[in-house]
Design a protein around this motif. Structure first.
Motif, PDB file in Angstrom:
ATOM      1  N   LEU A   1      29.777 -24.306   6.197  1.00 44.75           N
ATOM      2  CA  LEU A   1      30.775 -24.210   7.268  1.00 44.75           C
ATOM      3  C   LEU A   1      30.980 -25.548   7.964  1.00 44.75           C
ATOM      4  N   LEU A   2      29.904 -26.246   8.230  1.00 39.03           N
ATOM      5  CA  LEU A   2      30.004 -27.560   8.861  1.00 39.03           C
ATOM      6  C   LEU A   2      30.765 -28.536   7.956  1.00 39.03           C
ATOM      7  N   ALA A   3      30.503 -28.492   6.667  1.00 32.71           N
ATOM      8  CA  ALA A   3      31.203 -29.373   5.736  1.00 32.71           C
ATOM      9  C   ALA A   3      32.699 -29.056   5.695  1.00 32.71           C
ATOM     10  N   VAL A   4      33.062 -27.782   5.730  1.00 34.62           N
ATOM     11  CA  VAL A   4      34.475 -27.395   5.711  1.00 34.62           C
ATOM     12  C   VAL A   4      35.177 -27.877   6.974  1.00 34.62           C
ATOM     13  N   VAL A   5      34.537 -27.704   8.126  1.00 32.88           N
ATOM     14  CA  VAL A   5      35.130 -28.160   9.388  1.00 32.88           C
ATOM     15  C   VAL A   5      35.282 -29.679   9.387  1.00 32.88           C
ATOM     16  N   MET A   6      34.265 -30.399   8.945  1.00 32.08           N
ATOM     17  CA  MET A   6      34.338 -31.855   8.901  1.00 32.08           C
ATOM     18  C   MET A   6      35.433 -32.317   7.941  1.00 32.08           C
ATOM     19  N   LEU A   7      35.562 -31.666   6.789  1.00 31.81           N
ATOM     20  CA  LEU A   7      36.606 -32.007   5.836  1.00 31.81           C
ATOM     21  C   LEU A   7      37.993 -31.749   6.435  1.00 31.81           C
ATOM     22  N   ALA A   8      38.145 -30.648   7.160  1.00 27.36           N
ATOM     23  CA  ALA A   8      39.435 -30.350   7.792  1.00 27.36           C
ATOM     24  C   ALA A   8      39.779 -31.399   8.847  1.00 27.36           C
TER      25      ALA A   8
ATOM     26  N   ILE B   1      15.938 -15.480   3.832  1.00 31.12           N
ATOM     27  CA  ILE B   1      17.098 -15.413   4.722  1.00 31.12           C
ATOM     28  C   ILE B   1      17.284 -16.711   5.508  1.00 31.12           C
ATOM     29  N   GLY B   2      16.205 -17.377   5.867  1.00 28.67           N
ATOM     30  CA  GLY B   2      16.326 -18.642   6.600  1.00 28.67           C
ATOM     31  C   GLY B   2      17.056 -19.694   5.782  1.00 28.67           C
ATOM     32  N   LEU B   3      16.719 -19.803   4.527  1.00 29.25           N
ATOM     33  CA  LEU B   3      17.374 -20.762   3.643  1.00 29.25           C
ATOM     34  C   LEU B   3      18.851 -20.394   3.445  1.00 29.25           C
ATOM     35  N   VAL B   4      19.121 -19.114   3.264  1.00 29.77           N
ATOM     36  CA  VAL B   4      20.499 -18.652   3.081  1.00 29.77           C
ATOM     37  C   VAL B   4      21.342 -18.993   4.304  1.00 29.77           C
ATOM     38  N   LEU B   5      20.824 -18.741   5.497  1.00 32.90           N
ATOM     39  CA  LEU B   5      21.571 -19.040   6.726  1.00 32.90           C
ATOM     40  C   LEU B   5      21.789 -20.542   6.897  1.00 32.90           C
ATOM     41  N   ARG B   6      20.796 -21.358   6.528  1.00 34.43           N
ATOM     42  CA  ARG B   6      20.974 -22.808   6.622  1.00 34.43           C
ATOM     43  C   ARG B   6      22.056 -23.297   5.664  1.00 34.43           C
TER      44      ARG B   6
ATOM     45  N   ASP C   1       0.813  -1.215   0.000  1.00 36.14           N
ATOM     46  CA  ASP C   1       0.000   0.000   0.000  1.00 36.14           C
ATOM     47  C   ASP C   1       0.850   1.270   0.000  1.00 36.14           C
ATOM     48  N   GLY C   2       2.189   1.126  -0.011  1.00 39.11           N
ATOM     49  CA  GLY C   2       3.074   2.289  -0.066  1.00 39.11           C
ATOM     50  C   GLY C   2       3.270   2.985   1.261  1.00 39.11           C
ATOM     51  N   SER C   3       2.849   2.380   2.342  1.00 38.57           N
ATOM     52  CA  SER C   3       2.938   3.025   3.653  1.00 38.57           C
ATOM     53  C   SER C   3       4.300   2.837   4.318  1.00 38.57           C
ATOM     54  N   GLY C   4       5.174   2.058   3.724  1.00 36.33           N
ATOM     55  CA  GLY C   4       6.477   1.835   4.338  1.00 36.33           C
ATOM     56  C   GLY C   4       7.322   0.883   3.503  1.00 36.33           C
ATOM     57  N   CYS C   5       8.402   0.422   4.124  1.00 33.86           N
ATOM     58  CA  CYS C   5       9.319  -0.488   3.451  1.00 33.86           C
ATOM     59  C   CYS C   5       9.527  -1.726   4.311  1.00 33.86           C
ATOM     60  N   GLU C   6       9.881  -2.819   3.659  1.00 33.84           N
ATOM     61  CA  GLU C   6      10.244  -4.022   4.382  1.00 33.84           C
ATOM     62  C   GLU C   6      11.603  -4.497   3.896  1.00 33.84           C
ATOM     63  N   LEU C   7      12.305  -5.179   4.744  1.00 34.64           N
ATOM     64  CA  LEU C   7      13.619  -5.681   4.406  1.00 34.64           C
ATOM     65  C   LEU C   7      13.483  -6.804   3.381  1.00 34.64           C
ATOM     66  N   ALA C   8      14.132  -6.639   2.234  1.00 33.62           N
ATOM     67  CA  ALA C   8      13.980  -7.606   1.143  1.00 33.62           C
ATOM     68  C   ALA C   8      14.593  -8.955   1.487  1.00 33.62           C
ATOM     69  N   LEU C   9      15.532  -8.998   2.431  1.00 32.45           N
ATOM     70  CA  LEU C   9      16.118 -10.276   2.821  1.00 32.45           C
ATOM     71  C   LEU C   9      15.055 -11.211   3.387  1.00 32.45           C
ATOM     72  N   GLU C  10      14.086 -10.666   4.095  1.00 33.26           N
ATOM     73  CA  GLU C  10      13.060 -11.491   4.729  1.00 33.26           C
ATOM     74  C   GLU C  10      12.012 -11.968   3.727  1.00 33.26           C
ATOM     75  N   SER C  11      11.674 -11.123   2.756  1.00 32.26           N
ATOM     76  CA  SER C  11      10.573 -11.484   1.866  1.00 32.26           C
ATOM     77  C   SER C  11      11.029 -12.082   0.545  1.00 32.26           C
ATOM     78  N   HIS C  12      12.075 -11.550  -0.071  1.00 28.69           N
ATOM     79  CA  HIS C  12      12.460 -11.989  -1.416  1.00 28.69           C
ATOM     80  C   HIS C  12      13.664 -12.917  -1.444  1.00 28.69           C
ATOM     81  N   MET C  13      14.535 -12.838  -0.465  1.00 31.79           N
ATOM     82  CA  MET C  13      15.779 -13.589  -0.545  1.00 31.79           C
ATOM     83  C   MET C  13      15.797 -14.806   0.376  1.00 31.79           C
TER      84      MET C  13
END
Length: 127
Positions: free
Chosen positions: A32-39, A21-26, A7-19
């Protein structure tokens, strides 16, 4: 970035809606876990390096050198501080940290490189 709310009343963080963020963090966590296990697996299979004693000695020497570095000769016997000579062997005296002077073994050479960089910067700035 940010995306406008419908409705144009404000802005939202695109990381939460379009990107998604939960999937990206997982995915980052799994990578990181794979790199540590490989090391850990690499360490288990390969064991200690063939040169581990020499490497350990070099690291201890570098840490001691860093602890002992100084710019002037300090004396506890009342002799005033003295500056080091420009041709001092920087491998034999603990006067410099790690870097170019230690690599090239000359304070004078380090001064020359500094003046070279300063002159080059001045010429580039003036052109």
């Amino acid at each position: 970035g940010f995306a406008p709310i419908g409705d144009g009343s404000g802005c939202e963080l695109a990381l939460e809606s379009h990107m998604h963020i939960g999937l990206v963090l997982r995915v980052i966590g799994l990578v990181l876990l794979a790199v540590v296990m490989l090391a850990l697996l690499w360490k288990k299979i390969r064991g200690l390096s063939y040169y581990w004693a020499e490497n350990n000695f070099a690291i201890r020497r570098a840490m001691r050198h860093r602890h002992m570095t100084k710019v002037q000769k300090w004396s506890l016997t009342g002799v005033p501080r003295q500056r080091y000579h420009l041709f001092t062997n920087v491998h034999g005296e603990h006067i410099m940290g790690e870097g170019m002077a230690l690599f090239y073994n000359s304070l004078l050479f380090l001064m020359f490189v500094g003046f070279l960089y300063m002159g080059t910067t001045w010429v580039v700035y003036k052109l």
